[in-house]
Scaffold this active site. Structure first.
Site, PDB file in Angstrom:
ATOM      1  N   LYS A   1       0.832  -1.205   0.000  1.00 28.53           N
ATOM      2  CA  LYS A   1       0.000   0.000   0.000  1.00 28.53           C
ATOM      3  C   LYS A   1       0.870   1.260   0.000  1.00 28.53           C
ATOM      4  O   LYS A   1       0.506   2.279  -0.594  1.00 28.53           O
ATOM      5  CB  LYS A   1      -0.947  -0.007   1.200  1.00 28.53           C
TER       6      LYS A   1
ATOM      7  N   CYS B   1      -8.665  -6.427   6.397  1.00 33.45           N
ATOM      8  CA  CYS B   1      -8.943  -7.620   5.589  1.00 33.45           C
ATOM      9  C   CYS B   1      -9.775  -8.577   6.440  1.00 33.45           C
ATOM     10  O   CYS B   1      -9.543  -9.777   6.474  1.00 33.45           O
ATOM     11  CB  CYS B   1      -7.651  -8.279   5.093  1.00 33.45           C
TER      12      CYS B   1
END
Length: 469
Positions: free
Chosen positions: A235, A356
């Site tokens: 990311k 997640c």
């Protein structure tokens, strides 16, 4: 023999639940990573069988002075029975295994007869069926080359732009995330020259949502952005690319081992605007001159990982859908702390929080508590509208879990096995435009350092000051 010790240590860390298979393997030295990863993965595929063989042969009982660890025995017995033998010079440990080789082979054969199988391959653990429905996503690292160049590169190598499931050589351009390509899930890219040189990043589509939704300033030399929990760096590298490698991106990671992985990733991905910092984000002073002008913060903190349909983690025997409520509550408390801390930065305008996880405890419930917090009320934070958070993505938040706060339609959810991604959750907090930004002395000083003020303005300010005195 060090190779086997390293592989057994990975198994020890997996037993201790220090992370996913992929995550732990990523922390290994790159020069020996692929070899160790191969042994770990193959050993896990046959772990149940190998454990039974070791127990039946009484290997650990009779060789306890030489082999005290079950995991070390597992990797050594794997290579003895299922590969080309132990790849190490003669020594006491290797000799201890070889003394039992005949018995080990006999016990393996007995298990095959009992299970009615003829080949060793039939003893291997099968994979999670949902993984076959998730394309192999490849994010083009635009810090090094363009998506057009990447498409040209792969088409010249025989790939066809026809969708990831059309054939083994098929691939497609993602409809939601720019610079994201989707290949057949059976493909491996670890030996691909583009992967080795940082031109592509292997990153699940849902994982790309976080940086894309944050949408940091692009090509702005004065931009200040924070990635609060940066390792392993996927990311972070995405944020860097979206920023055009301009401005300043502070990447925090408190764990030393993961921090090392982060630095390697950033160097490989040519992230020139990133400063990696081995510090816990929660200890960072929001009013510090170095960080006070931060306008965008990405929060992707530790979570249960319940949404991950890992192509490898099906190998972990203890992986179940049930997660202890106590653990979820502890994770949620930590996640809320991260959001509230990010809201304290005086000039922050946008905060993306993602997990997640598929659990409302870590998702909608955390968002609800954050919206009701003193920090949110004091700094006038609210959820960004759907139009600013992947508006064309159909699966949204769960209204019944929002506890009467905020709009679930502002939230994004991904369902593993149904949306072509891993399970994921994304939210975006924005500061209301009519709110007054709190300023500390240090932030005022820092702001003055970068603002361009004309001589006329400076003069007016001085006159005003004299009048008030």
């Amino acid at each position: 023999m060090n190779f086997y010790f390293e592989a057994s240590e990975v198994l020890n860390r997996l037993d201790a639940k220090e992370g996913s298979i992929k995550g732990i393997l990523a922390t290994l030295p790159e020069n020996n990573r692929s070899r160790t990863a191969a042994l770990v993965i193959e050993t896990l595929k046959y772990k149940s069988v190998l454990s039974d063989v070791i127990q039946a042969s009484k290997l650990l009982t009779e060789e306890r002075k030489k082999i005290s660890s079950l995991n070390l025995a597992l990797v050594l017995v794997h290579d003895t029975l299922l590969a080309n033998g132990i790849q190490a010079g003669d020594g006491p440990i290797k000799q201890a295994i070889l003394r039992h080789k005949t018995r080990l082979k006999s016990e393996l054969q007995r298990i095959k007869i009992k299970r009615g199988v003829k080949s060793d391959l039939e003893l291997a653990q099968t994979s999670d069926d949902r993984a076959a429905k998730i394309p192999r996503y490849v994010r083009v690292n635009t810090s090094i080359w363009s998506t057009e160049e990447a498409i040209s590169f792969y088409t010249k190598r025989g790939f066809q732009l026809q969708g990831p499931f059309a054939s083994s050589k098929g691939f497609g351009i993602d409809e939601h995330i720019p610079d994201l390509l989707a290949f057949n899930p059976a493909l491996q890219f670890r030996d691909d020259p583009s992967y080795k040189t940082g031109k592509i990043i292997l990153q699940d589509k849902a994982s790309c949502f976080s940086a894309f939704v944050l949408s940091p300033p692009c090509n702005d030399p004065n931009a200040v952005v924070i990635d609060a929990t940066a390792a392993p760096g996927n990311k972070t590298s995405h944020l860097s690319a979206l920023m055009g490698n301009k401005g300043k991106l502070y990447a925090f990671e408190k764990d030393k081992r993961r921090f090392s992985t982060l630095k390697m990733m950033l160097a490989k991905a040519a992230c020139r605007n990133v400063e990696a910092i081995n510090v816990d984000f929660l200890t960072v002073d929001p009013s510090h001159p170095k960080y006070s002008l931060t306008t965008h913060v990405l929060l992707d903190p530790s979570c249960s990982g319940s949404g991950i349909v890992n192509r490898l983690d099906y190998l972990l025997e203890d992986e179940t859908e049930m997660v202890e409520e106590d653990r979820l509550n502890k994770l949620a408390a930590f996640q809320l702390m991260m959001i509230k801390h990010a809201m304290k930065f005086p000039y922050v305008q946008k905060i993306v929080y993602s997990t997640c996880s598929i659990h409302a405890t870590e998702n909608e419930h955390v968002i609800s508590h954050a919206l009701q917090s003193d920090e949110a009320k004091r700094s006038h934070f609210k959820l960004a509208p759907r139009n600013d958070v992947l508006p064309t993505w159909n699966r949204r938040g769960q209204p019944e879990e929002m506890q009467g706060t905020g709009d679930a339609d502002s939230l994004v959810r991904c369902c593993p096995g149904e949306d072509g991604t891993n399970g994921f959750f994304v939210s975006c907090f924005i500061r209301e435009h009519n709110s007054v930004l709190p300023q500390t002395d240090s932030s005022k000083k820092r702001k003055g350092e970068i603002e361009e003020v004309t001589p006329e303005k400076r003069k007016k300010k001085r006159k005003k000051k004299v009048k008030t005195e």
